[in-house]
Design a protein around this motif. Structure first.
Motif, PDB file in Angstrom:
ATOM      1  N   LEU A 185       0.934  -1.061  -0.144  1.00 48.95           N
ATOM      2  CA  LEU A 185      -0.140  -0.002   0.038  1.00 48.95           C
ATOM      3  C   LEU A 185       0.791   1.141   0.039  1.00 48.95           C
ATOM      4  CD1 LEU A 185      -2.865  -0.914   2.584  1.00 48.95           C
ATOM      5  CD2 LEU A 185      -3.044  -0.573  -0.123  1.00 48.95           C
ATOM      6  N   GLU A 191       4.754   5.774  -5.256  1.00 53.20           N
ATOM      7  CA  GLU A 191       5.183   5.641  -6.564  1.00 53.20           C
ATOM      8  C   GLU A 191       4.203   6.188  -7.565  1.00 53.20           C
ATOM      9  OE1 GLU A 191       8.062   5.066  -7.497  1.00 53.20           O
ATOM     10  OE2 GLU A 191       8.734   4.504  -5.726  1.00 53.20           O
ATOM     11  N   MET A 192       2.907   6.287  -6.801  1.00 51.28           N
ATOM     12  CA  MET A 192       1.708   6.863  -7.849  1.00 51.28           C
ATOM     13  C   MET A 192       1.875   8.161  -7.783  1.00 51.28           C
ATOM     14  SD  MET A 192      -2.009   5.157  -8.305  1.00 51.28           S
ATOM     15  CE  MET A 192      -3.149   6.340  -7.346  1.00 51.28           C
ATOM     16  N   ARG A 194       4.415  10.064  -6.981  1.00 53.89           N
ATOM     17  CA  ARG A 194       5.606  10.772  -7.591  1.00 53.89           C
ATOM     18  C   ARG A 194       5.765  10.516  -8.966  1.00 53.89           C
ATOM     19  NH1 ARG A 194      10.867  10.182  -5.272  1.00 53.89           N
ATOM     20  NH2 ARG A 194      10.958   8.382  -6.516  1.00 53.89           N
ATOM     21  N   GLY A 195       4.714   9.578  -9.501  1.00 57.53           N
ATOM     22  CA  GLY A 195       4.825   9.730 -11.035  1.00 57.53           C
ATOM     23  C   GLY A 195       3.902  10.717 -11.821  1.00 57.53           C
ATOM     24  N   VAL A 196       3.133  11.238 -10.997  1.00 56.17           N
ATOM     25  CA  VAL A 196       2.430  12.324 -11.749  1.00 56.17           C
ATOM     26  C   VAL A 196       2.792  13.663 -11.231  1.00 56.17           C
ATOM     27  CG1 VAL A 196       0.400  10.786 -11.691  1.00 56.17           C
ATOM     28  CG2 VAL A 196       0.719  12.273  -9.878  1.00 56.17           C
ATOM     29  N   PRO A 197       2.422  14.587 -11.985  1.00 58.14           N
ATOM     30  CA  PRO A 197       2.949  16.026 -11.700  1.00 58.14           C
ATOM     31  C   PRO A 197       1.958  16.814 -10.610  1.00 58.14           C
ATOM     32  CG  PRO A 197       2.110  16.038 -14.234  1.00 58.14           C
ATOM     33  CD  PRO A 197       1.799  14.845 -13.388  1.00 58.14           C
ATOM     34  N   ILE A 199       0.392  19.622 -10.351  1.00 59.59           N
ATOM     35  CA  ILE A 199      -0.563  20.297 -10.958  1.00 59.59           C
ATOM     36  C   ILE A 199      -1.882  19.224 -11.295  1.00 59.59           C
ATOM     37  CG2 ILE A 199       0.031  19.851 -13.247  1.00 59.59           C
ATOM     38  CD1 ILE A 199      -1.702  23.068 -11.888  1.00 59.59           C
ATOM     39  N   THR A 200      -1.502  18.065 -11.527  1.00 59.27           N
ATOM     40  CA  THR A 200      -2.778  16.947 -11.529  1.00 59.27           C
ATOM     41  C   THR A 200      -3.374  16.700 -10.256  1.00 59.27           C
ATOM     42  OG1 THR A 200      -1.397  15.164 -11.490  1.00 59.27           O
ATOM     43  CG2 THR A 200      -1.684  16.048 -13.487  1.00 59.27           C
ATOM     44  N   PHE A 203      -5.347  19.839  -9.146  1.00 58.04           N
ATOM     45  CA  PHE A 203      -6.406  19.667 -10.074  1.00 58.04           C
ATOM     46  C   PHE A 203      -7.483  18.691  -9.602  1.00 58.04           C
ATOM     47  CE2 PHE A 203      -8.759  17.689 -13.887  1.00 58.04           C
ATOM     48  CZ  PHE A 203      -9.594  19.024 -14.115  1.00 58.04           C
ATOM     49  N   MET A 204      -7.006  17.622  -9.194  1.00 61.92           N
ATOM     50  CA  MET A 204      -7.880  16.462  -8.419  1.00 61.92           C
ATOM     51  C   MET A 204      -8.464  17.018  -7.380  1.00 61.92           C
ATOM     52  SD  MET A 204      -6.436  12.836  -8.414  1.00 61.92           S
ATOM     53  CE  MET A 204      -7.051  11.778  -7.041  1.00 61.92           C
ATOM     54  N   TYR A 236       6.980  12.462  -1.417  1.00 61.47           N
ATOM     55  CA  TYR A 236       8.528  12.725  -1.561  1.00 61.47           C
ATOM     56  C   TYR A 236       9.508  12.889  -0.188  1.00 61.47           C
ATOM     57  CZ  TYR A 236       7.733  14.067  -6.290  1.00 61.47           C
ATOM     58  OH  TYR A 236       7.364  14.092  -7.712  1.00 61.47           O
ATOM     59  N   LYS A 292       8.823  26.825  -3.529  1.00 63.77           N
ATOM     60  CA  LYS A 292       8.488  27.032  -4.976  1.00 63.77           C
ATOM     61  C   LYS A 292       7.144  26.715  -5.517  1.00 63.77           C
ATOM     62  CE  LYS A 292      12.396  25.824  -6.659  1.00 63.77           C
ATOM     63  NZ  LYS A 292      13.519  25.863  -7.534  1.00 63.77           N
ATOM     64  N   LEU A 296       1.894  27.010  -7.763  1.00 65.59           N
ATOM     65  CA  LEU A 296       1.129  26.387  -8.980  1.00 65.59           C
ATOM     66  C   LEU A 296      -0.303  26.463  -8.671  1.00 65.59           C
ATOM     67  CD1 LEU A 296       3.787  25.050 -10.012  1.00 65.59           C
ATOM     68  CD2 LEU A 296       2.433  22.745 -10.016  1.00 65.59           C
TER      69      LEU A 296
ATOM     70  N   PRO B 340      10.682  29.788  -8.822  1.00 69.21           N
ATOM     71  CA  PRO B 340       9.623  28.817  -9.322  1.00 69.21           C
ATOM     72  C   PRO B 340       9.851  28.744 -10.887  1.00 69.21           C
ATOM     73  CG  PRO B 340       8.575  30.228  -7.552  1.00 69.21           C
ATOM     74  CD  PRO B 340       9.890  30.692  -7.894  1.00 69.21           C
ATOM     75  N   LEU B 342       7.130  28.122 -12.676  1.00 66.86           N
ATOM     76  CA  LEU B 342       5.831  28.953 -13.280  1.00 66.86           C
ATOM     77  C   LEU B 342       6.336  30.306 -13.243  1.00 66.86           C
ATOM     78  CD1 LEU B 342       3.283  28.274 -14.228  1.00 66.86           C
ATOM     79  CD2 LEU B 342       2.371  28.641 -11.996  1.00 66.86           C
ATOM     80  N   PHE B 557      -2.164  18.071 -20.382  1.00 70.44           N
ATOM     81  CA  PHE B 557      -3.181  18.459 -19.057  1.00 70.44           C
ATOM     82  C   PHE B 557      -4.124  19.577 -19.624  1.00 70.44           C
ATOM     83  CE2 PHE B 557      -3.548  21.232 -15.333  1.00 70.44           C
ATOM     84  CZ  PHE B 557      -4.263  19.906 -14.554  1.00 70.44           C
ATOM     85  N   ILE B 574      -9.553  12.482 -15.060  1.00 76.68           N
ATOM     86  CA  ILE B 574      -8.519  12.385 -14.006  1.00 76.68           C
ATOM     87  C   ILE B 574      -7.718  11.119 -14.337  1.00 76.68           C
ATOM     88  CG2 ILE B 574      -8.002  12.204 -11.558  1.00 76.68           C
ATOM     89  CD1 ILE B 574      -9.976  14.257 -11.109  1.00 76.68           C
ATOM     90  N   LEU B 582       1.725   8.615 -15.751  1.00 77.65           N
ATOM     91  CA  LEU B 582       2.360   7.302 -15.092  1.00 77.65           C
ATOM     92  C   LEU B 582       3.321   6.581 -16.284  1.00 77.65           C
ATOM     93  CD1 LEU B 582       0.154   6.080 -12.363  1.00 77.65           C
ATOM     94  CD2 LEU B 582       2.142   6.996 -12.049  1.00 77.65           C
ATOM     95  N   SER B 585       6.147   8.566 -17.267  1.00 76.79           N
ATOM     96  CA  SER B 585       7.335   8.522 -16.304  1.00 76.79           C
ATOM     97  C   SER B 585       7.761   7.022 -16.315  1.00 76.79           C
ATOM     98  CB  SER B 585       6.763   8.744 -14.866  1.00 76.79           C
ATOM     99  OG  SER B 585       6.105   9.931 -14.728  1.00 76.79           O
TER     100      SER B 585
END
Lengths: 356, 604
Positions: A185, A191-192, A194-197, A199-200, A203-204, A236, A292, A296, B340, B342, B557, B574, B582, B585
């Protein structure tokens, strides 16, 4: 004695081209043909660019875009009448910082512990000063949608690091656990994320958080961003902490078991203090990154420092002030990040982390 | 878990056939157990009545339906929950009976079942599980059995208390909390908590807690380990299920679905400013998404390539003996690292690229080979002619020639220790064949951009003359390259510094030239240190390309967000975004891991 003086006399003075200003120039700027060419190119570039920049900064630039909006940049749409609360909070932090400079140098352990306690309690107190209370004359409630500017940037960053810390440590422990389900778990989560930006994730949080909570729960945009920052940062942080845990030799936990500590005591008293100490530099680095990354939230419509800067550019008169406003914002981020990173380097040297 | 290995009866035939078969059956049983768990809690996900209700709600007044929905459903939910409780109980009974039968029959299997499955039963479904446990595992000294027998009274009480609490919360919810609505701020939270407790059936939760208590009372490490995992799984599952249930109610009350991907076949109806595929506003959402994914891929690949070059230059410049060069490189790196991305992007886009001269005053560099204005940048570039396809066979032959030469070169290494000839000949062979192909077929022409009408000129086939970069593309590319380049510069510097000084001195002592020492001694060793953090930077670059939305470049995106705003399909969009990143990456790390395995020292 005499032989020594003779030997000293036997040396000639070094050639003039090797010492003093000339020597420095020769060694550092004109060491070889390529070096000389590079030096000349970069000097001419500097001679061209620096005066042009200074000329722009002192004559053409419309700094009024920043000076007339300085309060707005600091606090965003926070009510103008309540501005003192923002500066009061900043003042408290500044005073605490100055006091700690002295307190942490003293040998009085009690005093130092009190100071640490004050630091731990301060976010809560400051939060209430800024958020205020219902029906209070002195500290009226300020709606969360009105928090903005540098204030929001700091609130997001500090909350992000505080909230992600316990979660990150738990995830790190989970990933190193012997129990397969817990390990899977934690690994999957880390890993999930860390694999997406980021901003997503933001957004989520903006889209999904209102959806997954009961229809009656209303979550202000600021809280949604906070949750996203904390969840993102935790993954992270977990990896950083895991690095620290891996650096602790196995003998430490075996010794802890040998003296009869239970698992929790072993973690809390033996492993964690050592592990966290070794990961101070990456943690500071991560905090700077988080600071920093708060920029976003401007994309998902919050008015943090960058968001408010963008909105200034739509004011009449400042439509063409992109250079001034963005440079100023960049400068603010630079000052804080640079101060944090150089403090951490000094701290690292002082604590001798890495030498142990 | 460490105790398992010290248990001799398990340690003995650990890998015997019987054991493996038993494990497989145990796994299947665990799957069924999970299935039972899902059924127990997801009445919201599956019940047909509910979707019928939602359909009715969709047709009637939405807000009204939403309000009445939540509270009315609690009543029917209680009924359904009861039915499912018994259904799941029956599944457990059957499973446990099988387990009992097997464990009585074969000792080896019994060990496994008693350890894995029956613990699980005992902890998750208290009344059934405990009784079964007492029957199925009648050894006198068994610790779990002892605890169960000792505590069965208090545990039953806890269960009854749980049931009572459940109905208390239920009554409070129905008659006190929900009529108050949102009048009190705290109440919103209360409603949430109460809904949560009701939906997840307190007896079940208490069962899990009591089960865990039993496990801890046994003081048996194996039991505690199994119980702890099951508790965590149950908590994760319950929370996730609650969130998903809420989301599904919310989505269905808007007349949408959370799992239906057919919207991808609908017409998108929005324009995309730049696309590698044919696209117009009549194309589908699916097509739009593909266009976005390709744009992200383009920015990432070009960005990674250019950032690597910049990073190499910066890393070497920072180590230069030339004070001016190293100081300039350091200042640049510090500036990039402390601002940053951005902010950098906004600055580059709004304050630099859009402030370039207008079309009439287009900047002209290198004799017209590069044009700059606020509509974008134009470079002299190749264009494929109609003969391009005729060139491809030559390219294939060139690759084959290079491959053969590579093989011939390597062939002597095992015997003599050195390659048969210089690497340069491979390049030469490739270039020769490809060059002859160019000479014969004339596949490419060079085009210099110019301005025609309002914008840069186009060819007859609607492609640009030369290579045109829009301000958006140039902005995101430049921003990513400068930002990531600075970080890569630090990685390269650290890598070179990590090579011990003695290596370089030894190279000097052997009489190698500066270039040889760098190429043969320092870089191969530095690469081993550089590649893992470099992979991280590549991943960061790919992920940061999502900031393109800030300056209006239509990447994955940005297009997905537009799709969401237009279609309202939140969950699917989403999921698609996350899956795409993923995959991106994972692909980058797979490629980099392969490269990493190539440069690491091969120990035999």
């Amino acid at each position: 004695m005499t032989t020594a003086t003779n030997i000293e006399q036997a040396y000639e003075a070094p050639p003039r081209s090797e010492v003093g200003v000339l020597g420095w120039l020769k060694r550092n700027l004109f060491g070889s043909v390529i070096d000389s060419v590079l030096t000349i190119i970069s000097v001419s570039l500097l001679v061209w660019l620096v005066p042009a920049f200074l000329n722009w900064a002192f004559t053409t630039a419309n700094w009024a875009s920043v000076t007339t909006n300085k309060i707005i940049l600091m606090q965003g749409p926070y009510p103008q009448g309540e501005t003192w609360r923002v500066f009061f909070s900043a003042g408290i932090v500044a005073i605490m910082a100055v006091i700690s400079l002295f307190v942490y140098k003293t040998d009085n352990k009690r005093l130092r512990q009190t100071m640490t306690l004050v630091w731990v309690a301060s976010p809560v107190v400051l939060w209430y000063i800024l958020a205020g209370f219902e029906n209070s004359a002195l500290l009226p409630k300020v709606d969360y949608s009105r928090w903005g500017g540098l204030l929001l940037t700091f609130v997001l960053a500090i909350f992000g690091i505080i909230a992600s810390f316990p979660l990150g440590v738990l995830l790190a422990l989970g990933r190193r656990s012997d129990l397969p389900i817990i390990r899977w778990l934690s690994t999957a989560y880390i890993e999930m994320v860390r694999g997406v930006p980021l901003i997503t994730v933001l957004f989520m949080a903006q889209v999904m958080l209102p959806l997954v909570l009961p229809a009656d729960a209303r979550v202000p945009g600021m809280f949604r961003a906070m949750v996203a920052m904390a969840l993102f940062s935790a993954a992270y942080l977990a990896e950083n902490v895991r690095g620290g845990l891996q650096a602790i030799p196995k003998g430490q936990s075996e010794a802890a078991e040998a003296i009869g500590l239970n698992k929790f005591q072993e973690m809390y008293l033996i492993i964690m203090p050592q592990a966290l100490r070794t990961v101070i530099p990456p943690l500071v680095g991560q905090f700077i990154g988080l600071f920093k990354d708060t920029s976003l939230v401007a994309i998902v419509g919050l008015l943090d420092l960058l968001g408010i800067g963008k909105s200034i550019l739509s004011q009449a008169g400042f439509l063409q002030a992109q250079k001034e406003v963005y440079l100023f914002i960049a400068l603010i981020y630079f000052v804080f990040s640079f101060a944090m990173s150089s403090t951490s380097i000094r701290l690292e040297k002082k604590l001798g982390v890495g030498q142990r | 878990m460490s105790n398992t290995s010290t248990d001799p009866s398990v340690a003995q035939g650990r890998f015997s056939k019987e054991n493996i078969v038993a494990y497989i059956i145990a796994l299947i049983a665990f799957g069924l157990l999970a299935y039972g768990l899902v059924n127990l809690n997801n009445w919201r996900l599956t019940s047909p009545e509910q979707s019928a209700e939602a359909r009715v709600a969709r047709e009637s007044d939405l807000t009204k339906a939403q309000e009445s929905n939540l509270y009315e459903r609690q009543f029917s939910a209680a009924e359904q929950a009861k039915a499912q409780y018994f259904r799941t109980g029956a599944i457990y009974l059957i499973l446990a009976a099988i387990a009992y039968f097997i464990s009585r029959r074969w000792q080896a299997w019994r060990k496994i079942f008693s350890e894995q499955m029956l613990y699980a039963y005992a902890f998750l479904i208290p009344p059934v599980g405990w009784i079964l446990y007492l029957f199925a595992y009648p050894t006198r000294g068994d610790p779990v059995r002892k605890v169960i027998r000792k505590n069965i009274g208090i545990m039953s009480l806890a269960l009854i208390a749980g049931a009572v609490a459940y109905y208390l919360v239920f009554l409070l919810q129905a008659y006190v909390v929900s009529p108050l609505g949102n009048q009190i701020a705290v109440n919103a939270l209360l409603v949430g908590v109460f809904n949560f407790l009701l939906a997840q059936q307190i007896p079940q939760l208490i069962g899990v807690v009591v089960g865990a208590y039993v496990a801890f009372r046994t003081r048996d490490v194996r039991a505690i380990a199994v119980a702890a995992q099951l508790v965590v799984l149950a908590i994760v599952f319950v929370v996730f299920n609650w969130l998903a249930g809420n989301a599904i109610i919310g989505i269905e009350s808007k007349g949408l679905s959370a799992t239906d991907f057919t919207f991808l076949r609908l017409t998108a109806g929005f324009d995309i400013s730049e696309s590698l595929l044919d696209y117009d506003r009549n194309s589908t959402y699916g097509r739009a998404f593909t266009v976005g994914a390709l744009n992200t891929l383009l920015v990432s690949v070009v960005g990674i390539f250019m950032a690597t070059i910049l990073g190499l230059v910066l890393g070497i410049a920072r180590l230069s003996r030339n004070w001016l060069i190293s100081t300039l490189a350091r200042s640049f790196v510090e500036a990039m690292r402390n601002v940053p991305l951005l902010v950098l992007l906004f600055f580059l886009y709004a304050a630099v690229l859009l402030q370039l001269p207008r079309r009439a005053d287009t900047l002209n560099m290198l004799g017209g080979r590069i044009l700059l204005n606020n509509r974008g940048m134009a470079f002299t570039w190749f264009k494929a002619t109609d003969n391009f396809n005729a060139w491809i066979p030559f390219l294939i032959i060139a690759v084959i020639v290079a491959g053969v030469l590579w093989y011939l070169r390597k062939r002597t290494i095992p015997t003599t220790g050195r390659p048969a000839f210089n690497f340069f000949y491979i390049v030469l062979g490739f270039a020769l064949v490809a060059g002859i192909g160019i000479f014969i077929t004339n596949p490419l022409i060079i085009q210099t951009p110019y301005i025609e009408g309002l914008n840069y000129a186009k060819n007859d086939d609607d492609s640009w003359v030369g290579l045109i970069m829009s301000p958006e593309f140039a902005g995101i590319l430049l921003g990513l390259v400068l930002y990531t380049g600075a970080y890569i510069g630090e990685v390269v510097r650290a890598g070179i510094q990590a090579v011990s000084k003695g290596q370089r001195e030894a190279a000097d002592a052997l009489g190698l030239s500066q270039g040889q020492s760098l190429r043969l001694i320092v870089l191969p060793q530095a690469l081993q240190v550089i590649i893992p953090p470099l992979t991280n930077q590549y991943l960061n670059l790919a992920k940061n390309s999502s900031l393109a939305i800030g300056i209006g470049y239509p990447d994955l995106f940005a297009i997905a967000t537009t799709t969401f705003n237009q279609s309202g399909q939140s969950v699917q969009v989403i999921l698609m975004i996350m899956a795409s990143y993923l995959i991106l990456s994972l692909s980058i790390s797979m490629i980099m891991n392969w490269i990493n395995s190539q440069v690491q020292i091969k120990e035999r």
